[in-house]
Design a protein around this motif. Structure first.
Motif: not given
Length: 241
Positions: A222-240
């Motif tokens: 396990e690593i703490q930060n995978m380094g990926v981000e975007g907006q989830i489809a149900p509501n467009g909320q940004a996530i990292k």
């Protein structure tokens, strides 16, 4: 650090999905951004796009994606995918389709030699992008070359009686060495059986929970930060992650 590891990214896609806040044109643009972000971080990476939506992709959409990736796999006309797409439950459709299809596609690509010369295979969700926290040097570490690399586990948001699985791994980006392809195919096969079992018993489980249940903890790093981000489809909320 000079890159020695050869990477392949398998990008899952659902361009014409009826679910969520993003229209097909936006989903297509976001998926092309996914591809560009991979190329910006690892220019030599092979990119294989797996279209999983039960609403078939159009010829123009397909041509645009094919022009930007190495292999395009169209599962949108698969009968089982289309049957599952008829369900009105977004979670069941999204997770059931990915769990059902991804392992099968992985096995086919392995058999056809698509991973010849590849050292590490990443599963990445389309519409998300690699960000500045993505560190390609992580995968150059010799002590990790045989490991499944994924982000940290989290508590389940569901009551235990729903999934029977207390923890989960985020599945937007994770990876495994080519030597473990058959093992990962088996994880998806077991996961689909478990997914069907939970539904038949009035419960539910998603890709995040089955990864925690079926990945071998002895080979997970396990690593703490995978380094990926975007907006989830149900509501467009940004996530990292």
């Amino acid at each position: 650090m000079a890159q020695q590891i050869k990477h392949a990214f398998m990008v899952t896609s659902a361009i014409n999905s009826k679910f969520g806040v993003f229209k097909p044109a936006e989903r297509l643009r976001q998926t092309l951004d996914t591809i560009r972000s991979i190329k910006s971080k690892i220019p030599t990476a092979k990119i294989y796009v797996v279209e999983c939506c039960g609403e078939p992709i159009t010829a123009d959409q397909e041509d645009l994606i094919r022009a930007n990736c190495d292999i395009f796999i169209d599962c949108s006309r698969n009968e089982e995918v289309q049957d599952l797409y008829d369900n009105d439950n977004w979670d069941v459709v999204k997770n059931g389709t990915e769990i059902m299809i991804f392992g099968r596609v992985l096995a086919i690509l392995q058999k056809e030699g698509a991973f010849d010369g590849i050292d590490r295979i990443h599963k990445m969700s389309g519409r998300y992008v690699l960000n500045d926290m993505f560190d390609a040097d992580t995968y150059e570490q010799s002590e990790l070359e045989d490991k499944i690399i994924i982000g940290p586990k989290h508590q389940s948001q569901f009551p235990i009686e729903v999934t029977t699985v207390p923890l989960q791994y985020m599945a937007r980006l994770w990876s495994w060495p080519r030597s473990r392809v058959d093992e990962v195919v088996g994880v998806y096969s077991d996961s689909f059986l478990f997914f069907a079992e939970r539904l038949s018993q009035g419960g539910y489980v998603d890709i995040e929970h089955v990864l925690y249940k079926f990945l071998n903890p002895d080979v997970v790093h396990e690593i703490q930060n995978m380094g990926v981000e975007g907006q989830i489809a149900p509501n467009g909320q940004a996530i990292k992650n």
